[in-house]
Design a protein around this motif. Structure first.
Motif, PDB file in Angstrom:
ATOM      1  N   UNK A 141       0.805  -1.225   0.000  1.00 54.02           N
ATOM      2  CA  UNK A 141       0.000   0.000   0.000  1.00 54.02           C
ATOM      3  C   UNK A 141       0.838   1.276   0.000  1.00 54.02           C
ATOM      4  N   UNK A 142       2.034   1.243   0.579  1.00 49.32           N
ATOM      5  CA  UNK A 142       2.870   2.451   0.586  1.00 49.32           C
ATOM      6  C   UNK A 142       3.331   2.802  -0.829  1.00 49.32           C
ATOM      7  N   UNK A 143       3.664   1.789  -1.613  1.00 51.14           N
ATOM      8  CA  UNK A 143       4.071   2.043  -2.995  1.00 51.14           C
ATOM      9  C   UNK A 143       2.899   2.586  -3.818  1.00 51.14           C
ATOM     10  N   UNK A 144       1.726   2.070  -3.576  1.00 50.82           N
ATOM     11  CA  UNK A 144       0.545   2.552  -4.279  1.00 50.82           C
ATOM     12  C   UNK A 144       0.296   4.012  -3.933  1.00 50.82           C
ATOM     13  N   UNK A 145       0.392   4.354  -2.648  1.00 53.06           N
ATOM     14  CA  UNK A 145       0.171   5.732  -2.219  1.00 53.06           C
ATOM     15  C   UNK A 145       1.212   6.667  -2.839  1.00 53.06           C
ATOM     16  N   UNK A 146       2.484   6.237  -2.851  1.00 55.13           N
ATOM     17  CA  UNK A 146       3.542   7.055  -3.449  1.00 55.13           C
ATOM     18  C   UNK A 146       3.290   7.282  -4.944  1.00 55.13           C
ATOM     19  N   UNK A 147       2.904   6.248  -5.646  1.00 52.71           N
ATOM     20  CA  UNK A 147       2.671   6.402  -7.082  1.00 52.71           C
ATOM     21  C   UNK A 147       1.463   7.298  -7.351  1.00 52.71           C
ATOM     22  N   UNK A 148       0.440   7.213  -6.514  1.00 55.51           N
ATOM     23  CA  UNK A 148      -0.712   8.103  -6.684  1.00 55.51           C
ATOM     24  C   UNK A 148      -0.331   9.556  -6.409  1.00 55.51           C
ATOM     25  N   UNK A 149       0.461   9.770  -5.369  1.00 54.88           N
ATOM     26  CA  UNK A 149       0.895  11.134  -5.062  1.00 54.88           C
ATOM     27  C   UNK A 149       1.751  11.693  -6.182  1.00 54.88           C
ATOM     28  N   UNK A 150       2.649  10.843  -6.727  1.00 53.58           N
ATOM     29  CA  UNK A 150       3.524  11.302  -7.808  1.00 53.58           C
ATOM     30  C   UNK A 150       2.711  11.612  -9.063  1.00 53.58           C
ATOM     31  N   UNK A 151       1.706  10.810  -9.333  1.00 54.99           N
ATOM     32  CA  UNK A 151       0.890  11.001 -10.523  1.00 54.99           C
ATOM     33  C   UNK A 151       0.064  12.287 -10.442  1.00 54.99           C
ATOM     34  N   UNK A 152      -0.465  12.593  -9.278  1.00 57.26           N
ATOM     35  CA  UNK A 152      -1.349  13.746  -9.128  1.00 57.26           C
ATOM     36  C   UNK A 152      -0.636  14.997  -8.605  1.00 57.26           C
ATOM     37  N   UNK A 153       0.672  14.893  -8.414  1.00 56.80           N
ATOM     38  CA  UNK A 153       1.406  16.037  -7.916  1.00 56.80           C
ATOM     39  C   UNK A 153       1.485  17.100  -9.020  1.00 56.80           C
TER      40      UNK A 153
END
Length: 67
Positions: free
Chosen positions: A51-63
């Motif tokens: 889940x941490x990797x998923x959260x990081x990728x979502x943050x990076x995508x929407x940043x």
């Protein structure tokens, strides 16, 4: 009233007003339902294994680019 009391009251009313359903689930339908539930559980486990990797990728995508 709290939401828990409302839910409890609705469940109590539904339980008190039930009537027998003269129906059945045949073997094919039950098997399809069970197979769908198992597939959903395995899919959720596969998706949420990190889940941490998923959260990081979502943050990076929407940043947003602030420059």
């Amino acid at each position: 009233m709290s939401i828990v009391r409302h839910i409890f009251l609705v469940l109590l009313v539904l339980w008190a007003t039930t009537s027998p359903a003269y129906a059945y689930i045949d073997g094919g339908s039950a098997h399809l339902l069970i197979q769908g539930l198992i597939a959903a559980a395995v899919g959720a486990l596969y998706y949420l294994r990190h889940p941490k990797e998923i959260w990081r990728s979502l943050k990076k995508r929407w940043k947003r680019d602030r420059s």
